[in-house]
Enzyme design. Structure first.
Site, mmCIF file in Angstrom:
data_model
loop_
_atom_site.group_PDB
_atom_site.id
_atom_site.type_symbol
_atom_site.label_atom_id
_atom_site.label_comp_id
_atom_site.label_asym_id
_atom_site.label_seq_id
_atom_site.Cartn_x
_atom_site.Cartn_y
_atom_site.Cartn_z
ATOM 1 N N GLY A 45 0.842 -1.183 0.000
ATOM 2 C CA GLY A 45 0.000 0.000 0.000
ATOM 3 C C GLY A 45 0.879 1.234 0.000
ATOM 4 N N GLN A 50 2.829 9.944 1.461
ATOM 5 C CA GLN A 50 4.130 9.270 1.477
ATOM 6 C C GLN A 50 4.999 9.649 0.284
ATOM 7 O OE1 GLN A 50 2.241 5.226 2.350
ATOM 8 N NE2 GLN A 50 4.256 5.105 3.365
ATOM 9 N N CYS A 95 6.040 0.121 7.559
ATOM 10 C CA CYS A 95 5.636 1.259 6.729
ATOM 11 C C CYS A 95 6.822 1.686 5.883
ATOM 12 C CB CYS A 95 5.176 2.407 7.627
ATOM 13 S SG CYS A 95 4.654 3.879 6.747
ATOM 14 N N LEU A 96 6.569 1.977 4.611
ATOM 15 C CA LEU A 96 7.651 2.396 3.722
ATOM 16 C C LEU A 96 8.276 3.713 4.171
ATOM 17 C CD1 LEU A 96 6.061 1.462 0.270
ATOM 18 C CD2 LEU A 96 7.732 0.156 1.609
ATOM 19 N N HIS A 137 -4.403 1.009 7.451
ATOM 20 C CA HIS A 137 -3.060 1.587 7.573
ATOM 21 C C HIS A 137 -2.916 2.779 6.618
ATOM 22 C CE1 HIS A 137 1.435 1.289 8.105
ATOM 23 N NE2 HIS A 137 1.356 1.941 6.952
ATOM 24 N N GLU A 138 -3.306 2.583 5.347
ATOM 25 C CA GLU A 138 -3.181 3.657 4.362
ATOM 26 C C GLU A 138 -4.150 4.795 4.665
ATOM 27 O OE1 GLU A 138 -0.560 3.629 2.608
ATOM 28 O OE2 GLU A 138 -0.128 1.542 3.066
ATOM 29 N N HIS A 141 -2.806 7.226 7.016
ATOM 30 C CA HIS A 141 -1.898 8.199 6.390
ATOM 31 C C HIS A 141 -2.649 9.433 5.909
ATOM 32 C CE1 HIS A 141 2.084 6.451 6.398
ATOM 33 N NE2 HIS A 141 1.644 5.314 5.913
#
Length: 186
Positions: A45, A50, A95-96, A137-138, A141
């Site tokens: 995701g 991000q 997380c990226l 999760h996304e 963000h």
């Protein structure tokens, strides 16, 4: 095109994002670039903040299972989670934007979400299991939240020096990143 991923500590990751219109410039190219970026970083995701954009858009691709089935790939524009239900369960999330840190996070297994897809078709879906977790999760963000916000105060304190190191660029990744306390990209 692969875009640099914004690292922990950048203010854009703490902004509540704004809705976009169907006329958002080069939207299809942006979506394509986000998928390229996510796949290059081996993510499931990626949210617009991000990559430095404070807009309400994220993508999800959980991939297919061993049989090549049950893949879940979608674009979410102007999403709104309407309901979360079920008994919360822990799963080790990463997380990226926060490389090299993974922690158990409690989330509910079922959600109901309203969103536009990449063709501006309005959907209201019931989602369960792993896709629901990735969406949550996304979605966090675009609400200016990170998975580390869901950790205990003790755990956050224990991670503080690692998080500070990430924001300074003291981390190695296989993908390009933009660090808030550093002027160069990696």
């Amino acid at each position: 095109m692969k875009l640099p991923i914004v690292a922990y500590g950048d203010p854009v990751l703490r902004k509540v994002c704004t809705d976009i219109e169907e006329t958002y410039p080069d939207l299809q190219q942006l979506i394509s670039n986000m998928f390229d970026t996510m796949y290059a970083a081996s993510g499931v995701g990626l949210a617009a903040p991000q990559i430095g954009l404070p807009i309400r858009m994220f993508i999800v691709d959980t991939g297919a299972d061993e049989d090549g089935k049950n893949g879940y790939k979608k674009v979410f524009i102007n999403a709104e989670i309407l309901e979360e239900s079920g008994e919360p369960w822990a799963f080790n999330e990463g997380c990226l934007s926060i490389p090299d840190i993974r922690e158990d996070v409690m989330r509910k297994p079922d959600i109901r979400i309203k969103y536009f897809d990449e063709n501006w078709v309005l959907h209201e879906d019931q989602v369960t299991g792993m896709p629901a977790r990735v969406i949550q999760h996304e979605y966090d963000h675009i609400e200016g939240k990170l998975f580390t916000d869901k950790l205990s105060l003790l755990r956050k304190t224990m991670l503080k020096s690692k998080l500070d190191s990430i924001s300074k660029g003291n981390v190695r990744t296989d993908y390009k990143m933009r660090f808030p306390k550093q002027n160069k990209k990696r």
